[in-house]
Write a protein that holds these residues in place. Structure first.
Motif, short mmCIF file in Angstrom:
data_model
loop_
_atom_site.label_atom_id
_atom_site.label_comp_id
_atom_site.label_asym_id
_atom_site.label_seq_id
_atom_site.Cartn_x
_atom_site.Cartn_y
_atom_site.Cartn_z
N PRO A 1 0.90 -1.51 0.14
CA PRO A 1 -0.09 0.31 -0.30
C PRO A 1 1.41 1.03 -0.58
N LYS A 2 0.25 2.42 -0.67
CA LYS A 2 1.36 4.23 -0.31
C LYS A 2 0.55 4.72 0.64
N ILE A 3 -0.36 3.87 1.25
CA ILE A 3 -0.48 4.30 2.93
C ILE A 3 -0.65 3.59 3.69
N ILE A 4 -0.64 3.52 4.57
CA ILE A 4 -0.57 3.27 6.12
C ILE A 4 -1.26 3.29 7.19
N ILE A 5 -2.99 3.02 7.82
CA ILE A 5 -3.12 3.77 8.89
C ILE A 5 -3.68 3.06 9.90
N VAL A 6 -2.86 3.10 10.93
CA VAL A 6 -2.64 2.36 12.20
C VAL A 6 -3.41 3.77 13.36
N ASP A 7 -4.36 2.95 14.29
CA ASP A 7 -5.08 4.00 15.13
C ASP A 7 -4.51 2.73 16.26
N GLU A 8 -4.29 3.55 17.21
CA GLU A 8 -4.05 2.99 19.07
C GLU A 8 -3.49 1.84 18.90
N PRO A 9 -2.14 1.51 18.10
CA PRO A 9 -1.25 -0.21 17.95
C PRO A 9 -0.75 -0.13 19.19
N THR A 10 0.11 0.24 20.02
CA THR A 10 0.57 -0.05 20.88
C THR A 10 0.03 0.05 22.12
#
Length: 303
Positions: free
Chosen positions: A153-162
């Motif tokens: 992918p060209k864009i990756i979204i990670v939401d509250e990953p840690t």
């Protein structure tokens, strides 16, 4: 490639305005979106990920209109949501292979190579035959990144990953995010200040649906040089100091209360200057935003 968000607003059916005229320019690399729980971070991430509609405004990714060309956006999008479920009785290798098919990687030999490479990259290859139900929280998050990377992918979204990870798994996850964030847009949405200071070259602070500040974390910290002061006080004195000074944060330390205040000058000899950190930037912005409505009422009453 660059993500541009212009005048984006969203109000839910219950009347909550989650996004208020949001404007952001997000370049390639790691971008931190920092804010407290309920700030509008997940609403913004879901809108970028084409999972919900905006009321107004625009989002473009290069030449793509994100709000209108959803199918094309999904082809170049990787997404790790805050709540990420797995099938507990399926192995990591099996589920990732299935997801690769859904992503359009139909040639069996190519798909097996992609799955193996991603499991190696996320340090899960040795446990690829293990059911996902036996994975730790950190291992599940790394599997989440593996599926987000399918299709390059060209864009990756990670939401509250840690959130909820132990320190060792958090470090592993940080190293993985740094690796994948070199040549694409990676948006890290979090309420954990150190995630942004450790990983991101650009950031924004958001609260109650509004963007309060954007910039380079080092620059915004330097902007507070000479303006942050600390003092140890008794916990019973906190309210008095909050009334007298612009207290941006307080925490218990060695049985007493350590306060940080924002002031252009040293309040008195009992205060010690602090080298500002990103946490001071964060709390000063949140505190100022919270005080602004009250100040507006005072000004109205005086006019």
């Amino acid at each position: 490639m660059e993500l541009q968000i212009r005048n984006l607003s969203k109000t839910y059916s219950n009347g909550v305005q989650a996004l208020k005229n949001v404007n952001l320019t997000i370049p390639s690399g790691m971008f931190g979106l920092l804010g407290p729980n309920g700030a509008g971070k997940s609403s913004l991430m879901r809108t970028i990920a084409t999972l919900q509609e905006a009321d107004s405004g625009s989002i473009t990714l290069g030449e793509l209109d994100v709000l209108k060309e959803k199918k094309e956006v999904r082809k170049v999008l990787g997404y790790l949501p805050q709540e990420f479920g797995v099938y507990p009785k399926v192995t990591a290798e099996e589920l990732l292979d299935h997801m690769a098919v859904l992503k359009g990687i139909l040639h069996k030999k190519e798909r097996h190579a992609v799955v193996a490479a991603l499991l190696q990259q996320t340090n899960l290859y040795e446990v690829r035959k293990k059911n996902l139900g036996g994975y730790s929280g950190g291992m599940k998050q790394r599997f989440g990144i593996a599926q987000a990377l399918l299709g390059d992918p060209k864009i990756i979204i990670v939401d509250e990953p840690t959130a909820g990870l132990d320190p060792a798994e958090r470090n592993r996850f940080h190293n993985l995010l740094c690796e994948i964030g070199e040549d694409r847009v990676v948006i890290l949405s979090t309420h954990i200040v150190s995630d942004v200071s450790d990983l991101c070259s650009q950031m924004a602070i958001i609260n109650k649906g509004e963007v309060l500040l954007t910039g380079d974390p080092l620059r915004v910290m330097n902007d507070l040089n000479g303006k942050i002061w600390k003092k140890m006080i008794g916990k019973e004195e906190l309210m008095e100091y909050q009334l007298q000074y612009n207290v941006i944060s307080s925490r218990l330390f060695a049985g007493k209360t350590l306060i940080h205040i924002y002031s252009d000058q040293r309040p008195d000899y009992s205060f010690e200057m602090v080298q500002p950190g990103l946490e001071d930037v964060y709390f000063s912005q949140i505190t100022a935003a919270a005080a602004a409505p009250g100040m507006n009422e005072v000004l109205k009453a005086m006019s």
